[in-house]
Design an enzyme around this catalytic site. Structure first.
Site, mmCIF file in Angstrom:
data_model
loop_
_atom_site.group_PDB
_atom_site.id
_atom_site.type_symbol
_atom_site.label_atom_id
_atom_site.label_comp_id
_atom_site.label_asym_id
_atom_site.label_seq_id
_atom_site.Cartn_x
_atom_site.Cartn_y
_atom_site.Cartn_z
ATOM 1 N N ASN A 1 28.482 47.330 36.263
ATOM 2 C CA ASN A 1 27.711 47.125 37.486
ATOM 3 C C ASN A 1 26.266 46.791 37.106
ATOM 4 O O ASN A 1 25.706 47.365 36.172
ATOM 5 C CB ASN A 1 27.800 48.333 38.428
ATOM 6 C CG ASN A 1 27.450 49.665 37.801
ATOM 7 O OD1 ASN A 1 27.584 49.858 36.594
ATOM 8 N ND2 ASN A 1 27.012 50.600 38.624
ATOM 9 N N GLU B 1 22.770 46.510 39.009
ATOM 10 C CA GLU B 1 22.077 46.763 40.271
ATOM 11 C C GLU B 1 20.778 45.978 40.342
ATOM 12 O O GLU B 1 20.294 45.431 39.350
ATOM 13 C CB GLU B 1 21.819 48.269 40.423
ATOM 14 C CG GLU B 1 23.117 49.051 40.531
ATOM 15 C CD GLU B 1 22.895 50.540 40.747
ATOM 16 O OE1 GLU B 1 21.763 51.040 40.545
ATOM 17 O OE2 GLU B 1 23.885 51.208 41.114
ATOM 18 N N CYS C 1 29.136 44.480 41.254
ATOM 19 C CA CYS C 1 30.021 45.519 40.712
ATOM 20 C C CYS C 1 30.569 45.121 39.338
ATOM 21 O O CYS C 1 30.647 43.944 38.996
ATOM 22 C CB CYS C 1 31.199 45.746 41.635
ATOM 23 S SG CYS C 1 30.804 46.268 43.293
ATOM 24 N N GLU D 1 33.659 45.201 38.283
ATOM 25 C CA GLU D 1 34.891 44.411 38.353
ATOM 26 C C GLU D 1 34.568 42.939 38.571
ATOM 27 O O GLU D 1 35.155 42.057 37.945
ATOM 28 C CB GLU D 1 35.783 44.899 39.499
ATOM 29 C CG GLU D 1 36.165 46.368 39.422
ATOM 30 C CD GLU D 1 35.204 47.262 40.190
ATOM 31 O OE1 GLU D 1 33.972 47.142 39.993
ATOM 32 O OE2 GLU D 1 35.690 48.076 40.983
ATOM 33 N N CYS E 1 35.767 48.489 45.159
ATOM 34 C CA CYS E 1 35.350 48.349 46.554
ATOM 35 C C CYS E 1 36.125 47.196 47.202
ATOM 36 O O CYS E 1 36.837 46.440 46.530
ATOM 37 C CB CYS E 1 33.840 48.116 46.643
ATOM 38 S SG CYS E 1 33.320 46.436 46.244
ATOM 39 N N CYS F 1 35.450 43.627 45.798
ATOM 40 C CA CYS F 1 36.083 43.407 44.491
ATOM 41 C C CYS F 1 37.588 43.215 44.634
ATOM 42 O O CYS F 1 38.179 42.381 43.946
ATOM 43 C CB CYS F 1 35.782 44.561 43.544
ATOM 44 S SG CYS F 1 34.083 44.526 42.945
HETATM 45 ZN ZN LIG Z 1 33.052 46.234 43.962
#
Ligand SMILES: [Zn+2]
Length: 128
Positions: free
Chosen positions: A42, A44, A53, A55, A86, A89
């Site tokens: 991830n 940010e 993210c 993934e 999430c 993703c």
């Molecule tokens: Zn995600």
């Protein structure tokens, strides 16, 4: 490539996570149908909406190298409970996977549970 090896790679790459805001580091390892593995973390951003993210980082790395078919994705977060992808993703993985793509969700100790993408994204919006 077995599930445990993918999890190990996801756990290992997690150290590169850029997560100063959530303090929740996540790593992912994605297996393509050619047998190659692409990892991701991830990343940010102070403008939270710009965050990516783990993934999706792995998916975008694979696609940018010409890999368009995902067989499995392992994801590992900094948590006692397993980390699940999430919704965004799940949708992005589906673009390059199928209903049987394996999603391997691990906790920080390496305990894990395996789902199919169809289990995590039923009644998906697809291009077909
Ligand atoms: Zn995600």
């Amino acid at each position: 490539m077995d599930e445990k090896k993918l999890i190990e790679m996801a756990m290992d790459v997690r150290k590169n996570s850029y997560s100063p805001y959530s303090k929740f580091s996540v790593g992912a390892a994605l297996l393509t149908d050619s047998g190659k593995v692409y990892t991701g973390v991830n990343v940010e951003n102070v403008s939270f909406g710009a965050t990516n993210c783990a993934e999706r980082t792995a998916v975008f790395k694979a696609v940018s190298e010409g890999e368009l078919k995902i067989k499995a994705v392992a994801v590992c977060g900094d948590s006692e409970s397993i980390t699940l992808p999430c919704g965004i993703c799940r949708q992005v993985i589906l673009e390059f996977g199928d209903k049987d793509t394996k999603i391997i969700c691990a906790n920080k100790k390496g305990d894990y549970k395996v789902f199919t993408l169809e289990e995590l994204l039923p009644y998906a919006f697809t291009k077909f």
